[in-house]
Structure formats: C-alpha cells, structure tokens
Design a protein around this motif. Structure first.
Motif, PDB file in Angstrom:
ATOM      1  N   SER A  76      28.794  37.327  -2.299  1.00  0.00           N
ATOM      2  CA  SER A  76      27.635  36.432  -2.224  1.00  0.00           C
ATOM      3  C   SER A  76      26.715  36.871  -1.096  1.00  0.00           C
ATOM      4  O   SER A  76      26.889  37.943  -0.512  1.00  0.00           O
ATOM      5  N   GLU A  77      25.729  36.044  -0.774  1.00  0.00           N
ATOM      6  CA  GLU A  77      24.869  36.292   0.369  1.00  0.00           C
ATOM      7  C   GLU A  77      24.517  34.965   1.025  1.00  0.00           C
ATOM      8  O   GLU A  77      24.430  33.935   0.365  1.00  0.00           O
ATOM      9  N   LEU A  78      24.347  35.033   2.345  1.00  0.00           N
ATOM     10  CA  LEU A  78      24.020  33.846   3.123  1.00  0.00           C
ATOM     11  C   LEU A  78      22.814  34.161   3.989  1.00  0.00           C
ATOM     12  O   LEU A  78      22.595  35.316   4.361  1.00  0.00           O
ATOM     13  N   PHE A  79      22.051  33.130   4.355  1.00  0.00           N
ATOM     14  CA  PHE A  79      20.909  33.297   5.255  1.00  0.00           C
ATOM     15  C   PHE A  79      21.075  32.373   6.451  1.00  0.00           C
ATOM     16  O   PHE A  79      21.373  31.184   6.299  1.00  0.00           O
ATOM     17  N   VAL A  80      20.917  32.952   7.644  1.00  0.00           N
ATOM     18  CA  VAL A  80      21.006  32.172   8.877  1.00  0.00           C
ATOM     19  C   VAL A  80      19.833  32.550   9.772  1.00  0.00           C
ATOM     20  O   VAL A  80      19.212  33.613   9.611  1.00  0.00           O
ATOM     21  N   ARG A  81      19.522  31.697  10.741  1.00  0.00           N
ATOM     22  CA  ARG A  81      18.404  31.960  11.647  1.00  0.00           C
ATOM     23  C   ARG A  81      18.784  32.916  12.783  1.00  0.00           C
ATOM     24  O   ARG A  81      17.936  33.631  13.307  1.00  0.00           O
ATOM     25  N   ALA A  82      20.060  32.921  13.177  1.00  0.00           N
ATOM     26  CA  ALA A  82      20.489  33.757  14.303  1.00  0.00           C
ATOM     27  C   ALA A  82      20.231  35.232  14.016  1.00  0.00           C
ATOM     28  O   ALA A  82      20.417  35.708  12.894  1.00  0.00           O
ATOM     29  N   ALA A  83      19.804  35.960  15.040  1.00  0.00           N
ATOM     30  CA  ALA A  83      19.569  37.395  14.907  1.00  0.00           C
ATOM     31  C   ALA A  83      20.901  38.141  14.868  1.00  0.00           C
ATOM     32  O   ALA A  83      21.909  37.646  15.370  1.00  0.00           O
ATOM     33  N   PRO A  84      20.933  39.335  14.266  1.00  0.00           N
ATOM     34  CA  PRO A  84      22.182  40.107  14.199  1.00  0.00           C
ATOM     35  C   PRO A  84      22.837  40.320  15.560  1.00  0.00           C
ATOM     36  O   PRO A  84      24.059  40.219  15.688  1.00  0.00           O
ATOM     37  N   GLY A  85      22.046  40.615  16.590  1.00  0.00           N
ATOM     38  CA  GLY A  85      22.611  40.824  17.915  1.00  0.00           C
ATOM     39  C   GLY A  85      23.353  39.613  18.427  1.00  0.00           C
ATOM     40  O   GLY A  85      24.380  39.722  19.091  1.00  0.00           O
ATOM     41  N   GLU A  86      22.845  38.437  18.104  1.00  0.00           N
ATOM     42  CA  GLU A  86      23.495  37.189  18.509  1.00  0.00           C
ATOM     43  C   GLU A  86      24.789  36.966  17.729  1.00  0.00           C
ATOM     44  O   GLU A  86      25.811  36.561  18.284  1.00  0.00           O
ATOM     45  N   LEU A  87      24.769  37.281  16.450  1.00  0.00           N
ATOM     46  CA  LEU A  87      25.952  37.101  15.606  1.00  0.00           C
ATOM     47  C   LEU A  87      27.085  38.052  15.994  1.00  0.00           C
ATOM     48  O   LEU A  87      28.258  37.693  15.945  1.00  0.00           O
ATOM     49  N   LEU A  88      26.730  39.272  16.399  1.00  0.00           N
ATOM     50  CA  LEU A  88      27.729  40.307  16.650  1.00  0.00           C
ATOM     51  C   LEU A  88      28.074  40.461  18.125  1.00  0.00           C
ATOM     52  O   LEU A  88      28.890  41.316  18.479  1.00  0.00           O
ATOM     53  N   GLY A  89      27.494  39.626  18.974  1.00  0.00           N
ATOM     54  CA  GLY A  89      27.603  39.822  20.412  1.00  0.00           C
ATOM     55  C   GLY A  89      29.005  39.870  20.966  1.00  0.00           C
ATOM     56  O   GLY A  89      29.277  40.592  21.921  1.00  0.00           O
ATOM     57  N   GLU A  90      29.957  39.116  20.405  1.00  0.00           N
ATOM     58  CA  GLU A  90      31.315  39.040  20.949  1.00  0.00           C
ATOM     59  C   GLU A  90      32.272  40.029  20.296  1.00  0.00           C
ATOM     60  O   GLU A  90      33.437  40.108  20.679  1.00  0.00           O
ATOM     61  N   LEU A  91      31.814  40.804  19.336  1.00  0.00           N
ATOM     62  CA  LEU A  91      32.687  41.731  18.620  1.00  0.00           C
ATOM     63  C   LEU A  91      32.752  43.084  19.323  1.00  0.00           C
ATOM     64  O   LEU A  91      31.842  43.453  20.070  1.00  0.00           O
ATOM     65  N   PRO A  92      33.821  43.868  19.093  1.00  0.00           N
ATOM     66  CA  PRO A  92      33.851  45.243  19.606  1.00  0.00           C
ATOM     67  C   PRO A  92      32.639  46.018  19.118  1.00  0.00           C
ATOM     68  O   PRO A  92      32.167  45.813  17.982  1.00  0.00           O
ATOM     69  N   HIS A  93      32.129  46.923  19.952  1.00  0.00           N
ATOM     70  CA  HIS A  93      30.872  47.596  19.646  1.00  0.00           C
ATOM     71  C   HIS A  93      30.935  48.429  18.379  1.00  0.00           C
ATOM     72  O   HIS A  93      29.905  48.708  17.753  1.00  0.00           O
ATOM     73  N   ASP A  94      32.147  48.863  17.970  1.00  0.00           N
ATOM     74  CA  ASP A  94      32.257  49.730  16.797  1.00  0.00           C
ATOM     75  C   ASP A  94      32.485  48.960  15.496  1.00  0.00           C
ATOM     76  O   ASP A  94      32.718  49.561  14.447  1.00  0.00           O
ATOM     77  N   SER A  95      32.415  47.625  15.540  1.00  0.00           N
ATOM     78  CA  SER A  95      32.629  46.831  14.320  1.00  0.00           C
ATOM     79  C   SER A  95      31.505  47.047  13.308  1.00  0.00           C
ATOM     80  O   SER A  95      31.745  47.068  12.099  1.00  0.00           O
ATOM     81  N   PHE A  96      30.265  47.166  13.823  1.00  0.00           N
ATOM     82  CA  PHE A  96      29.106  47.369  12.957  1.00  0.00           C
ATOM     83  C   PHE A  96      28.313  48.585  13.443  1.00  0.00           C
ATOM     84  O   PHE A  96      28.270  48.865  14.643  1.00  0.00           O
ATOM     85  N   ILE A  97      27.708  49.272  12.507  1.00  0.00           N
ATOM     86  CA  ILE A  97      26.865  50.429  12.810  1.00  0.00           C
ATOM     87  C   ILE A  97      25.430  50.085  12.424  1.00  0.00           C
ATOM     88  O   ILE A  97      25.162  49.691  11.282  1.00  0.00           O
TER      89      ILE A  97
END
Length: 243
Positions: A165-186
């Motif tokens: 599916s797909e979801l839409f949120v207001r938070a920016a990607p940097g905010e969503l991924l901030g607490e994850l290890p840096h290599d989780s997303f490219i």
C-alpha cells in the motif's frame, strides 16, 4: 558496531586480553573500551555510553566483578556479561548476576571466542524489530521497516510506499528516519529515500526493488548511492560468511 567494555584491575592481564580479542575475526564487529577500575566503567555508563557486551574480572578492589555485573544488569539489561577470572571459587556466586559465560583466564583462548559469538548472537536475537513512527490525523503508529520500500517527498507531504500500500504523512523523511542507523535507507534522489534491505540491484540510473518496481537515482546522488549500496551488500555478505 557492537560496544564491548573490558574491565580488569591487572593492567598486564587487561592488555593481554584486549590484544587477544583484537586478533579474533569477530573483532571487526567490536568497538572495544578497556577499564582498569570498575568505577571508571560505571562512570562511563552513567555518562550515557552503554555497552552491548562486558567482559569482567571478578577479584577487583572496591567493587568486585559480581556486584559490578549486578549494577550493569540494572543499568543496561540488554548487556551480555562474560566473567573472565583466575579463580574457580566464584563460579556459583556468579549466578547472582545475569551472565552468559564464566571463563578461567587459563582457558581464555579455548572458550572466549565461543563466548563472544554467543553474546553477539544473543544480542541479535533480542534486538527489537526496527520501525518508524508515523502520525495520521491524531494517531501515532509504528510502521516496521520490513514493510517499507521507499519514501518519496511530494510537495509538503511524504509518501511512504509499503509492500502492499502507500501512506501519506506530513513529517519529512529526515524526521521519520532520524533515530534509525544511517545505513537503513539510501538517498537516491532529491525526493527519494530507499530501504536498503529492499534493493535487489542497481541497474543504470535506477534501483530495482524486490517487488520489481524501480526508484530513480539522480546525477547528484549517483556516486553516494552506488557506494552505500556496495557497502550494504558487503556487510550482508560478511554476515552470511560468518554463519
């Protein structure tokens, strides 16, 4: 990296043990810190530096190894403790603290590699499944990483493309991924962040994902995306080669 704290009041033993651990294949996964006093180790934990594995001598001044282990159990319950001692008489007392192995220093080379492998395996099994937190209207929801293919920033919203599916949120990607290890997303584009675990291959100017879809790689991010993809593949290969 796995954070390893090594504590022994005998500096010669401390240096010898540290040197031996550094010679083991598993050392490439370890970030080791050494302490000649239990108080120094506890001070480091109080400062927020939390170990994943602790190797402790037992007979030490002021704070012996078993009470030290009990304090670590309370402060860092996820930490895996290995006792490394020159004495057999503490083997039963050691059970007052949670630990995974009791090793005599004379048997270090025989048992310590297996103890470290067990500690690392236990950590991997006990780690919670990674997730991001999203807010839809007034509801907060945990979304496991294994369900996410990629994020796309579209004007003032972030599109989260999942497996089904797909979801839409207001938070920016940097905010969503901030607490994850840096290599989780490219990051592959000004607008795209790709789950590295969902990339099947890099073909031309696109990442081919496990579901058959593609995500573009822009000229700006081409070098960094290719490098990060190669690094994640190398890390995956290294993990399987040690199984």
């Amino acid at each position: 990296m796995i954070k390893l704290f090594l504590c022994d009041d005998n500096r010669l033993h401390l240096e010898h043990t540290a040197k031996y651990i550094s010679s083991l294949p598993i050392s490439s996964s370890l970030e080791m810190q050494t302490f000649s006093a239990p108080q120094e180790l506890l001070a480091r934990i109080r400062a927020g530096d939390v170990p994943d594995v602790a190797i402790l001598d037992i007979e030490m001044p002021k704070i012996e190894g078993i009470p030290l282990a009990e304090q670590i159990n309370q402060s860092c319950p996820q930490c895996k403790i290995i006792f490394l001692t020159g004495f057999t008489q503490y083997a039963y007392d050691a059970y007052y603290a949670e630990h995974i192995w009791y090793i005599l220093k004379t048997d270090m080379e025989k048992y310590l590699p297996a103890a470290l492998e067990k500690a690392v395996s236990s950590l991997e099994l006990s780690r919670p499944e990674p997730f991001i937190v999203i807010q839809q209207q007034r509801t907060l929801r945990r979304l496991p990483l294994k369900e996410i293919l990629y994020l796309e920033r579209v004007t003032y919203r972030t599109r989260i493309k999942t497996v089904d599916s797909e979801l839409f949120v207001r938070a920016a990607p940097g905010e969503l991924l901030g607490e994850l290890p840096h290599d989780s997303f490219i990051r592959s584009h000004q607008s795209f962040w790709v789950n590295s675990a969902k990339i099947n291959s890099l073909i031309g100017k696109n990442f081919l994902l496990v579901d058959g879809s593609t995500v573009p790689i822009s000229r700006t991010y081409r070098s960094s995306a290719a490098r990060e993809f190669a690094e994640t593949r190398a890390a995956t290969f290294d993990t399987f080669s040690r199984i």
